[in-house]
Design an enzyme around this catalytic site. Sequence first.
Site, PDB file in Angstrom:
ATOM      1  N   HIS A   1       0.796  -1.332  -0.068  1.00 27.36           N
ATOM      2  CA  HIS A   1      -0.012   0.113  -0.036  1.00 27.36           C
ATOM      3  C   HIS A   1       0.906   1.325  -0.002  1.00 27.36           C
ATOM      4  CE1 HIS A   1      -3.496   2.633   1.813  1.00 27.36           C
ATOM      5  NE2 HIS A   1      -3.810   2.021   0.952  1.00 27.36           N
TER       6      HIS A   1
ATOM      7  N   LYS B   1       3.331   4.300  -0.652  1.00 24.50           N
ATOM      8  CA  LYS B   1       3.296   5.160  -2.162  1.00 24.50           C
ATOM      9  C   LYS B   1       4.391   6.080  -1.921  1.00 24.50           C
ATOM     10  CE  LYS B   1      -1.344   5.029  -0.859  1.00 24.50           C
ATOM     11  NZ  LYS B   1      -1.549   3.723  -1.233  1.00 24.50           N
TER      12      LYS B   1
HETATM   13  C1  NAG Z   1      -7.991   2.326   2.631  1.00 29.01           C
HETATM   14  O1  NAG Z   1      -9.348   2.464   2.762  1.00 29.01           O
HETATM   15  C2  NAG Z   1     -10.376   2.714   2.045  1.00 29.01           C
HETATM   16  C3  NAG Z   1     -11.748   2.448   2.634  1.00 29.01           C
HETATM   17  O2  NAG Z   1     -11.983   1.288   2.945  1.00 29.01           O
HETATM   18  C4  NAG Z   1     -10.241   1.591   1.043  1.00 29.01           C
HETATM   19  O3  NAG Z   1     -11.082   2.043  -0.329  1.00 29.01           O
HETATM   20  C5  NAG Z   1      -8.807   1.671   0.249  1.00 29.01           C
HETATM   21  O4  NAG Z   1      -8.545   0.442  -0.577  1.00 29.01           O
HETATM   22  C6  NAG Z   1      -7.961   1.326   1.526  1.00 29.01           C
HETATM   23  N1  NAG Z   1      -6.736   0.640   1.159  1.00 29.01           N
HETATM   24  C7  NAG Z   1      -6.218  -0.542   1.166  1.00 29.01           C
HETATM   25  C8  NAG Z   1      -4.971  -0.903   0.658  1.00 29.01           C
HETATM   26  O5  NAG Z   1      -7.287  -1.505   1.416  1.00 29.01           O
END
Ligand code: NAG
Length: 483
Positions: free
Chosen positions: A195, A197
Amino acid sequence: MKTDSTYNQLVDMEWRRQDNRRTQLFSRSVVALATVATVLLASTAAYNLLTRRVSSSRPASSCSLRLPKAESCSDPCTIVLVESIPEGLEFNSSTTHPSIFQAWLNLMAEARSSLDISSFYWTLTNKDTGTQEPTAQQGETILKKLSELSGKVSVRIAVNTPQQSQPQDDLLLLKNSGADIRTVNMKELTSGVLHTKFWVVDKKHIFIGSANMDWRSLTQVKELGAVVYNCSCLATDLGKIFEAYWFLGESTSIPSPWPDSFSTAYNKNTPLQLPLNNTPSSVYLSSSPPSFCAAGRTPDLQSILSVMEDADSFIYIAVMNYLPTMEFSRPKRYWDDIDTQLRRVAYEKQVKVRLLISCWASTQPVMISFLKSLASVYDPRNKLDIQVKLFVVPATPKQKEIPYARVNHNKYMVTDKIAYIGTSNWSGDYFVSTAGSALVVNQTESQSLEPTVQSQLRAVFERDWESDYSTRVTQHSHFKHLC
Ligand SMILES: *[C@@H]1O[C@H](CO)[C@@H](O)[C@H](O)[C@H]1NC(C)=O
Ligand SMILES: *[C@@H]1O[C@H](CO)[C@@H](O)[C@H](O)[C@H]1NC(C)=O
Ligand SMILES: *[C@@H]1O[C@H](CO)[C@@H](O)[C@H](O)[C@H]1NC(C)=O
Ligand SMILES: *[C@@H]1O[C@H](CO)[C@@H](O)[C@H](O)[C@H]1NC(C)=O
């Protein structure tokens, strides 16, 4: 479904982790015995109990020999906060920052030898999202410039292994233009996602923040990040986190311990000392999950808990999602490390706590219940002061048609001492299994006339908190009316 061999690896990893934890407890007790007179230990015993559960899987004592030497840095580092403000959003405030779009263009223009990008997914064009939006133009420009650059300098991209359903045109284009791409199979490695960045340019300049490689992150989603220019010492350290992802792109298991080349001397106890905007500062980078932290690296959760612990008067938090749960675990699991720390510092140290959380079509109703619980810790007569607001990015009917847009995606925290700029949502998964990282800046002692990063970040928070886009959460708040 996981194969047996992966399952065995996971069991093996978990076993090793527990074994390390036992060693750690042991080595900590030795240290504790040796320094039994230290006031610090006595007064923070409760905190130690708290952090012991979550601290790095490696014992500090065993890695100190292999740690690189901490040196101070004389690079003329310049830090700039950067933001994406969604189309149509207007604040009654003079607080503005350069755009993330402009920052990415600048970074590409600076690149002479290398650009390393760590990313979750790639959707920089209208084609990727099946839209026809004029505001996708910035994303499309970034992709074009990146593909031009890929033929000229070394461009390496670490990306979470895409699902079949996810668009892969951008990555294919970059690959055909000369970029090196590795997919990191986080699902197999940790059951999480990559996740993170960030960008590292020429091992000299960096970007880190909430923005994905997504055109919407430039014009339709509210984002915050930081760019640091002319700062080899910090960029080299972020480069080590990149190298870990790069390595994992070709590995089916997580090294334990990580080879020495991934270790760092810079962490919450011995931050990097450097001039930032001509102001003496101490800075470090944290990383999650703990199994990705080589010797010396502060795990992201520990960093968050310690920043909260160090606050004396206020803690302002702006994150998209806040949940005291392992959001993606089945069966369900409660996870209260951050929630407990906030309630504790609000109670014990009378620190003023403000949370600005996002609310949009995809918000889970259970988040509002937990936020109401936190917001109920408010009793000014008894010096309990936690307040929660929900930030809504309004959308015209046309903007509403853009999938997964019009939301505040910020992930930062600012206290009376520290600016923390991260890449993770705030629920358990992001600190246990998902890869993320954060830049932690301390300029407390600044005598300079220039505003510190901490005061700039505080102004961003106050601008958003005071704006009409934010609504206070009370016991009577109705989710349906708010989001
Ligand atoms: C972070 O939270 C948002 C809302 O739930 C979601 O759309 C986004 O994908 C999330 N990031 C990950 C990696 O799950
Ligand atoms: C970085 O350093 C170079 C060379 O000293 C200078 O020309 C440039 O303006 C600096 N960049 C920033 C953003 O400070
Ligand atoms: C910030 O830096 C100052 C000066 O170096 C130091 O005294 C202080 O402990 C640091 N604060 C935190 C929270 O790390
Ligand atoms: C800005 O101020 C005007 C006048 O007070 C108000 O109507 C408007 O809603 C404010 N906008 C925001 C975003 O706070």
